[in-house]
Design a protein around this motif. Structure first.
Motif, PDB file in Angstrom:
ATOM      1  N   PHE A 163       0.930  -1.085  -0.084  1.00  0.00           N
ATOM      2  CA  PHE A 163       0.024  -0.046  -0.114  1.00  0.00           C
ATOM      3  C   PHE A 163       0.863   1.131  -0.002  1.00  0.00           C
ATOM      4  N   LEU A 164       1.897   1.227   0.633  1.00  0.00           N
ATOM      5  CA  LEU A 164       2.815   2.329   0.651  1.00  0.00           C
ATOM      6  C   LEU A 164       3.443   2.473  -0.891  1.00  0.00           C
ATOM      7  N   MET A 169       3.608   5.669  -5.913  1.00  0.00           N
ATOM      8  CA  MET A 169       3.441   5.448  -7.307  1.00  0.00           C
ATOM      9  C   MET A 169       2.293   6.501  -8.019  1.00  0.00           C
ATOM     10  N   PHE A 170       1.144   6.439  -7.298  1.00  0.00           N
ATOM     11  CA  PHE A 170       0.177   7.226  -7.721  1.00  0.00           C
ATOM     12  C   PHE A 170       0.375   8.507  -7.482  1.00  0.00           C
ATOM     13  N   ALA A 177       1.600   3.934 -12.938  1.00  0.00           N
ATOM     14  CA  ALA A 177       1.385   3.102 -11.925  1.00  0.00           C
ATOM     15  C   ALA A 177       0.148   1.990 -12.217  1.00  0.00           C
ATOM     16  N   ILE A 178      -0.563   2.425 -13.190  1.00  0.00           N
ATOM     17  CA  ILE A 178      -1.874   1.403 -13.453  1.00  0.00           C
ATOM     18  C   ILE A 178      -1.240   0.407 -14.474  1.00  0.00           C
ATOM     19  N   ASN A 292      11.873   9.658 -12.220  1.00  0.00           N
ATOM     20  CA  ASN A 292      10.817   8.900 -11.881  1.00  0.00           C
ATOM     21  C   ASN A 292      10.787   7.624 -12.389  1.00  0.00           C
ATOM     22  N   ILE A 293      11.204   7.344 -13.529  1.00  0.00           N
ATOM     23  CA  ILE A 293      11.399   6.053 -13.855  1.00  0.00           C
ATOM     24  C   ILE A 293      12.366   5.011 -13.039  1.00  0.00           C
ATOM     25  N   ALA A 294      13.516   5.650 -12.700  1.00  0.00           N
ATOM     26  CA  ALA A 294      14.232   5.007 -11.815  1.00  0.00           C
ATOM     27  C   ALA A 294      13.841   4.760 -10.637  1.00  0.00           C
ATOM     28  N   GLU A 295      12.841   5.729 -10.011  1.00  0.00           N
ATOM     29  CA  GLU A 295      12.107   5.625  -8.794  1.00  0.00           C
ATOM     30  C   GLU A 295      11.053   4.331  -9.007  1.00  0.00           C
ATOM     31  N   PHE A 296      10.339   4.407  -9.912  1.00  0.00           N
ATOM     32  CA  PHE A 296       9.459   3.173 -10.249  1.00  0.00           C
ATOM     33  C   PHE A 296      10.131   1.885 -10.289  1.00  0.00           C
TER      34      PHE A 296
END
Length: 594
Positions: A163-164, A169-170, A177-178, A292-296
């Motif tokens: 959930f975190l 992500m969202f 995220a989806i 953000n890609i690296a984060e995802f």
């Protein structure tokens, strides 16, 4: 999962272990997720400023920018290290609460199961083998502990982390995220399908393990018979067949798991691929940054371990449910023999049987039919009869190992069913036909029925049972350790130690169930001579095959096919010239021939 609801009482008991554990899980996962954002910022710092750094090539400012980048990256690296150290610290706290709680629950469960086993009547132990009982109290409890400990810990950890990560992500980009989470429905369906197979195979594994344990326990107990009949190879073949069955069931479960884990990793890899592809398009469009890609990607990789653990956790839960179902089957059994009376009283020893009939519930054998007799306080009653006539059944009914089907048994004029069972049995000395000694010292075996032993009490009981001289001949005397079931001693010595164990209690009622069959005539006379003084004022019941053992009894009962066919004194029965007189003549003839 309904079988695991039984554990709720333990969760309530240890709620102050669970609540801090959950808090530590949440905190540790916060410190686990935040580094992904740090990585994203660091990645943006590099990608956004690398071009400026290259433009300053040949200028003094390039070194200044290099120092800024270096310090910034060092700061981000140190921050990530600190965050992971804090995560590790709270993971330690999490294990110290939840895993320790599971050990406390394991301790409580084993005690509860053993205490419940103690309450169940003799018929329960006739219906169930020892190996299965042991397996439910050990192996099954251990599997339940894996549920209340690691399974719950990883489930909470996975749920909180999931959930975190979903939230973060969202908060960055809902579209990306989806797409990242798109494979999850397939994963849920896969887990649902595999769980059914795991549950079925886990139950088969536990059942086969119980059979295997029972087989080994029984064969080790009867090892002398196996060696005597040279059946080692046969039992080895049977054991190999049972082991092969257990192996096949286990391998079937492993194959399911082996297919399950790669499938989950494939779905996680698919999420990473979608992240790079969809995220790359959005970077080109300018809706997100490369950071953000690296984060995802970090988020997806963080989900990899929980998702792979999900399969292991579901296996633990299914196996725990199967084990708890087996445990509940016995814990839900009510003892056939129960006592609501809490009043403890002293008994004088008058026993009355009034039209007692009894049929063994397990076999349907009618052991006693309309039996009636009385034993006055301090009387010596002897019971004799052919094998299977119901002699031992009488002893078991007086001990209230079983309840009568019809009629009544009274002690001092009170119904046996209405007496405090603990108090009553504590005042009865019982020497069973099948002697059982514990793997302990001779002293502790004799003093088994006492909480406190006075000096010389054990030795005197041994003398009364005519086993004292045998014991002091051992190097360690009364401290001699006995093997399993008293294998160190001979048959006659085991019987006499068992008699000493009954005599040391100084009971109001003494019951000897054919306990002199393995001793010679001389030792028998010595024991009976000692018992003569001990039995004065005590109600004594002696079941025997030899008439020489019982001829001094105040009353003799002759049983045949569950009925009393004769009763009276030795001389009265001889004068009657019936079954007793016939047995007496036959035994005299055997002694003359020998």
């Amino acid at each position: 999962m309904r079988h695991l609801l039984f554990l709720n009482k333990y969760f309530y008991k240890y709620k102050w272990w669970i609540i801090p554990g959950v808090i530590f899980v949440v905190i540790s996962n916060i410190f686990g997720v935040v580094p992904a954002q740090v990585v994203g910022h660091a990645f943006n710092l590099i990608t956004e400023n690398i071009a400026i750094y290259q433009l300053c090539n040949g200028f003094e400012r390039q070194q200044v920018m290099y120092d800024i980048f270096s310090n910034s990256l060092f700061f981000f690296g140190a921050l990530i290290l600190v965050l992971y150290l804090l995560r590790g610290l709270f993971l330690f706290f999490m294990r110290q609460t939840i895993i320790l709680m599971s050990r406390h629950i394991e301790f409580d469960m084993k005690n509860e199961i053993y205490a419940h086993y103690q309450k169940l009547s003799l018929g329960f132990y006739r219906r169930n083998n020892t190996g299965d009982l042991m397996n439910r109290a050990t192996e099954d409890v251990n599997r339940v502990r894996m549920y209340v400990g690691p399974a719950i810990m990883y489930t909470i950890n996975t749920t909180v982390l999931f959930f975190l990560i979903i939230y973060f992500m969202f908060s960055v980009n809902s579209t990306l995220a989806i797409y990242c989470l798109l494979p999850l429905p397939i994963l849920v369906l896969t887990i649902y399908y595999v769980n059914t197979i795991i549950n079925q195979r886990s139950e088969k594994i536990q059942e086969q393990l119980s059979r295997l344990s029972s087989f080994v326990q029984e064969r080790f107990s009867g090892i002398r018979v196996i060696k005597s009949y040279v059946r080692e190879d046969h039992t080895q073949d049977v054991f190999a067949e049972e082991s092969q069955s257990y192996k096949n069931n286990s391998m079937g479960l492993v194959k399911v798991q082996a297919l399950f884990f790669p499938s989950m990793l494939l779905l996680v890899g698919l999420s990473t691929t979608l992240t790079v592809y969809i995220g790359g398009k959005q970077v080109i469009e300018g809706s997100i940054t490369a950071g953000n890609i690296a984060e995802f990607i970090v988020y997806v990789n963080q989900l990899t371990f929980p998702v792979t653990m999900l399969g292991w956790v579901t296996t633990l839960i299914q196996r725990a449910a199967a084990s708890q179902k087996r445990i509940n089957e016995f814990l839900q059994l009510k003892p056939d023999i129960s006592s609501a009376n809490t009043v403890e009283k002293d008994f004088t020893g008058k026993i009355s049987f009034k039209n007692v009939s009894f049929t063994y519930p397990d076999t349907g054998i009618e052991a006693l039919k309309n039996v009636s007799f009385e034993i006055e306080k301090g009387q010596f009653l002897a019971i004799i009869g052919r094998t299977g006539s119901g002699k031992s059944t009488l002893a078991n009914l007086i001990m209230r190992m079983y309840d009568v089907d019809s009629g009544s048994i009274q002690i001092d004029g009170n119904e046996l069913k209405g007496l405090n069972l603990h108090s009553y049995r504590n005042q009865v000395g019982f020497v069973p036909q099948e002697v059982f000694l514990f793997s302990d010292t001779i002293k502790n075996n004799i003093a088994f029925g006492l909480d406190q032993v006075e000096p010389g009490q054990v030795e005197q009981a041994a003398k009364n049972a005519a086993v004292y001289q045998n014991i002091i001949d051992f190097d360690l005397k009364f401290e001699t350790m006995l093997g399993e079931r008293g294998i160190t001693l001979s048959g006659g010595q085991k019987q006499r130690v068992s008699i000493a164990r009954a005599l040391i209690k100084e009971p109001k009622i003494l019951i000897f169930d054919d306990c002199l069959s393995a001793v010679d005539t001389k030792t028998e006379e010595e024991i009976l001579g000692n018992l003569g003084a001990i039995m004065k004022g005590k109600t004594s019941i002696l079941i025997a095959h030899r008439i020489s053992t019982i001829k001094n009894a105040d009353k003799i009962i002759v049983l045949d096919e569950g009925r009393i066919i004769e009763q009276g004194t030795h001389q009265q029965l001889l004068d009657l010239g019936g079954a007793y007189a016939e047995m007496y003549d036959n035994q005299l003839l055997e002694e003359e021939n020998s």
